[in-house]
Design an enzyme around this catalytic site. Structure first.
Site, PDB file in Angstrom:
ATOM      1  N   CYS A 114       0.824  -1.223   0.000  1.00  0.00           N
ATOM      2  CA  CYS A 114       0.000   0.000   0.000  1.00  0.00           C
ATOM      3  C   CYS A 114       0.854   1.267   0.000  1.00  0.00           C
ATOM      4  CB  CYS A 114      -0.945  -0.009   1.187  1.00  0.00           C
ATOM      5  SG  CYS A 114      -2.129  -1.354   1.051  1.00  0.00           S
ATOM      6  N   HIS A 255      -3.938   7.116   2.531  1.00  0.00           N
ATOM      7  CA  HIS A 255      -4.248   5.775   2.038  1.00  0.00           C
ATOM      8  C   HIS A 255      -5.594   5.355   2.634  1.00  0.00           C
ATOM      9  CE1 HIS A 255      -4.029   1.647   0.976  1.00  0.00           C
ATOM     10  NE2 HIS A 255      -3.751   1.209   2.193  1.00  0.00           N
ATOM     11  N   ASN A 285     -10.269  -0.743  -0.035  1.00  0.00           N
ATOM     12  CA  ASN A 285      -8.815  -0.591  -0.108  1.00  0.00           C
ATOM     13  C   ASN A 285      -8.330  -1.123  -1.462  1.00  0.00           C
ATOM     14  OD1 ASN A 285      -6.054  -0.665   0.163  1.00  0.00           O
ATOM     15  ND2 ASN A 285      -6.057  -1.714   2.150  1.00  0.00           N
TER      16      ASN A 285
HETATM   17  N1  COA Z   1     -18.041  -9.561   9.404  1.00  0.00           N
HETATM   18  C1  COA Z   1     -18.403  -9.892  10.653  1.00  0.00           C
HETATM   19  N2  COA Z   1     -17.520 -10.215  11.594  1.00  0.00           N
HETATM   20  C2  COA Z   1     -16.214 -10.191  11.262  1.00  0.00           C
HETATM   21  C3  COA Z   1     -15.777  -9.859   9.986  1.00  0.00           C
HETATM   22  C4  COA Z   1     -16.746  -9.552   9.019  1.00  0.00           C
HETATM   23  N3  COA Z   1     -16.446  -9.211   7.762  1.00  0.00           N
HETATM   24  N4  COA Z   1     -14.441  -9.912   9.949  1.00  0.00           N
HETATM   25  C5  COA Z   1     -14.035 -10.276  11.175  1.00  0.00           C
HETATM   26  N5  COA Z   1     -15.107 -10.447  11.969  1.00  0.00           N
HETATM   27  C6  COA Z   1     -15.140 -10.859  13.368  1.00  0.00           C
HETATM   28  C7  COA Z   1     -13.874 -11.529  13.790  1.00  0.00           C
HETATM   29  O1  COA Z   1     -13.923 -12.901  13.439  1.00  0.00           O
HETATM   30  C8  COA Z   1     -13.893 -11.301  15.280  1.00  0.00           C
HETATM   31  O2  COA Z   1     -14.695 -12.294  15.838  1.00  0.00           O
HETATM   32  P1  COA Z   1     -14.221 -13.049  17.165  1.00  0.00           P
HETATM   33  O3  COA Z   1     -14.035 -11.970  18.187  1.00  0.00           O
HETATM   34  O4  COA Z   1     -15.369 -13.952  17.428  1.00  0.00           O
HETATM   35  O5  COA Z   1     -12.957 -13.733  16.780  1.00  0.00           O
HETATM   36  C9  COA Z   1     -14.630  -9.984  15.451  1.00  0.00           C
HETATM   37  O6  COA Z   1     -15.242  -9.702  14.177  1.00  0.00           O
HETATM   38  C10 COA Z   1     -13.764  -8.810  15.809  1.00  0.00           C
HETATM   39  O7  COA Z   1     -12.608  -8.827  15.015  1.00  0.00           O
HETATM   40  P2  COA Z   1     -11.521  -7.730  15.189  1.00  0.00           P
HETATM   41  O8  COA Z   1     -10.308  -8.177  14.456  1.00  0.00           O
HETATM   42  O9  COA Z   1     -11.409  -7.316  16.618  1.00  0.00           O
HETATM   43  O10 COA Z   1     -12.195  -6.519  14.433  1.00  0.00           O
HETATM   44  P3  COA Z   1     -11.568  -5.129  14.251  1.00  0.00           P
HETATM   45  O11 COA Z   1     -12.425  -4.102  14.873  1.00  0.00           O
HETATM   46  O12 COA Z   1     -10.108  -5.123  14.572  1.00  0.00           O
HETATM   47  O13 COA Z   1     -11.672  -4.943  12.675  1.00  0.00           O
HETATM   48  C11 COA Z   1     -10.347  -5.057  10.692  1.00  0.00           C
HETATM   49  C12 COA Z   1     -11.060  -5.842  11.784  1.00  0.00           C
HETATM   50  C13 COA Z   1      -9.737  -6.028   9.692  1.00  0.00           C
HETATM   51  C14 COA Z   1     -11.352  -4.171  10.004  1.00  0.00           C
HETATM   52  C15 COA Z   1      -9.261  -4.214  11.368  1.00  0.00           C
HETATM   53  O14 COA Z   1      -8.459  -5.012  12.174  1.00  0.00           O
HETATM   54  C16 COA Z   1      -8.386  -3.490  10.384  1.00  0.00           C
HETATM   55  O15 COA Z   1      -8.835  -2.589   9.700  1.00  0.00           O
HETATM   56  N6  COA Z   1      -7.081  -3.851  10.346  1.00  0.00           N
HETATM   57  C17 COA Z   1      -6.144  -3.188   9.459  1.00  0.00           C
HETATM   58  C18 COA Z   1      -6.492  -3.587   8.068  1.00  0.00           C
HETATM   59  C19 COA Z   1      -5.741  -2.820   7.054  1.00  0.00           C
HETATM   60  O16 COA Z   1      -5.737  -1.637   7.077  1.00  0.00           O
HETATM   61  N7  COA Z   1      -5.145  -3.552   6.131  1.00  0.00           N
HETATM   62  C20 COA Z   1      -4.560  -3.049   4.994  1.00  0.00           C
HETATM   63  C21 COA Z   1      -3.212  -2.541   5.250  1.00  0.00           C
HETATM   64  S1  COA Z   1      -2.725  -1.607   3.888  1.00  0.00           S
END
Ligand code: COA
Length: 336
Positions: A114, A255, A285
């Site tokens: 990214c 980004h 993204n």
């Molecule tokens: N729909 C519903 N539930 C989902 C889900 C979806 N699409 N994706 C994950 N979950 C669940 C998980 O399984 C987890 O369940 P559990 O607690 O029973 O294991 C729960 O939601 C919470 O997950 P968590 O990881 O705490 O959520 P979060 O608030 O951290 O959000 C992301 C997840 C991926 C959105 C977040 O971590 C994120 O944005 N990370 C950075 C991603 C990024 O920017 N990547 C690109 C880099 S360039």
């Protein structure tokens, strides 16, 4: 006055097909509400089968040349930032060169996930400042749908396909041009965000396919923690280094990976939301394409004028993170 590189044109291309959160509800156990509140994304665009990253990149380059009123034959070089090349080799830059008719341009790819667009912009700017090229195209393009596992709810809601491009040319006008870059990487983050197989470590095999190793793997929480800190830090640091503050900015183009990560950077910069370009709701993204795509839309909306101070900031797989500061050099589009 030493020569600077300035952005003399900007363009983007997004595929027609839209994949909404409601479509994803039918594919995995997720909900529109979860995706919107955790990420800020409502929909993303998906490229049709049989088309690849170079097709989107070439469309963006053709539009770029129209916008600048030049023939593609005038382009000296093309740098494509991507993590989804059409194939390992030749480079996607080579394919974009051919498909856009830029027959006189050298071309190559840069892989910095990214952060690829800002990294590539920094490389292109050095050629311009050194005087070894006069027109360089920087493309950020990714067909993320090609490496997304639509059975994995943790990642499939996040990504989309798009391309964006800018043209860099020299200027001696002190009121416009690229002023500075900060580039960083930390390879200890490699395991948190990656596509494990298909390279020289794990060439494609029945095992790699069975294990889904040809798809994006992400430890979302670790990436989130890293991103929140680093994107804010790299944004504030480049301003301080140049004796500037958040409120000097006309536009912050971050980004677009997660609205909550953008929020954290905006708070650290201490700027109002009307100075931030956000389009993650419509595209998700798109990896190397997010910044040129957002910049192109901001320009078309009439949000930028000559001399305006613009900040780009990013983070991504690697880990990598980067920022760039520039003064805008293209007049507003007609009627804006
Ligand atoms: N729909 C519903 N539930 C989902 C889900 C979806 N699409 N994706 C994950 N979950 C669940 C998980 O399984 C987890 O369940 P559990 O607690 O029973 O294991 C729960 O939601 C919470 O997950 P968590 O990881 O705490 O959520 P979060 O608030 O951290 O959000 C992301 C997840 C991926 C959105 C977040 O971590 C994120 O944005 N990370 C950075 C991603 C990024 O920017 N990547 C690109 C880099 S360039």
């Amino acid at each position: 006055m030493p020569k600077k590189a300035y952005i003399s044109a900007v363009s983007h291309y997004v595929p027609e097909k839209v994949l909404t959160n409601f479509d994803l509800e039918k594919m995995v156990d997720t909900s529109d509400e979860w995706i919107r509140t955790r990420t800020g994304i409502r929909e993303r665009h998906i490229l049709e089968p049989g088309k690849a990253t170079s097709d989107m990149g070439a469309e963006a380059v053709k539009k770029l040349c129209q916008n600048r009123g030049i023939d593609p034959m005038e382009i000296d070089g093309i740098i494509v930032a991507t993590v989804t090349p059409d194939m390992f080799f030749p480079s996607t830059g080579n394919l974009v060169q051919e498909k856009s008719g830029a027959k006189n341009a050298w071309s190559f790819d840069i892989a910095a996930a990214c952060s690829g667009f800002i990294y590539s912009l920094s490389v292109a700017a050095q050629f311009i400042v050194a005087g070894t090229a006069k027109k360089i195209v920087v493309v950020g393009a990714d067909k993320m749908s090609a490496i997304t596992n639509y059975r994995d709810r943790n990642t499939c809601v996040l990504f989309g396909d798009a391309a964006g491009a800018v043209l860099l040319e020299p200027t001696e006008d002190e009121n416009v041009g690229i002023m500075d870059f900060l580039l960083y990487s930390d390879g200890s983050g490699a395991d948190f965000l990656k596509m494990k197989a298909g390279g020289s470590l794990y060439p494609a095999s029945l095992e790699t396919v069975a294990n889904d190793w040809h798809f994006i793997y992400q430890d979302g929480k670790s990436v989130f923690k890293f991103a929140v800190t680093k994107m804010a830090e790299v944004s504030v640091d480049i301003l301080e280094k140049n004796g500037l503050q958040g409120n000097d900015l006309t536009l912050f183009v971050p980004h677009q990976a997660n609205l909550r990560i953008i929020d954290a950077a905006v708070k650290r910069l201490g700027i109002d939301y009307d100075r931030v370009m956000i389009n993650i709701d419509r595209y998700g993204n798109t990896t190397a394409a997010t910044i040129p795509l957002a910049l192109s839309e901001a320009y078309l909306e009439g949000r930028l004028d000559i001399g305006d101070l613009v900040l780009f900031a990013t983070f991504g797989g690697g880990f990598t993170w980067a920022s760039s500061l520039l003064r805008w050099g293209i007049p507003k589009p007609d009627g804006k």
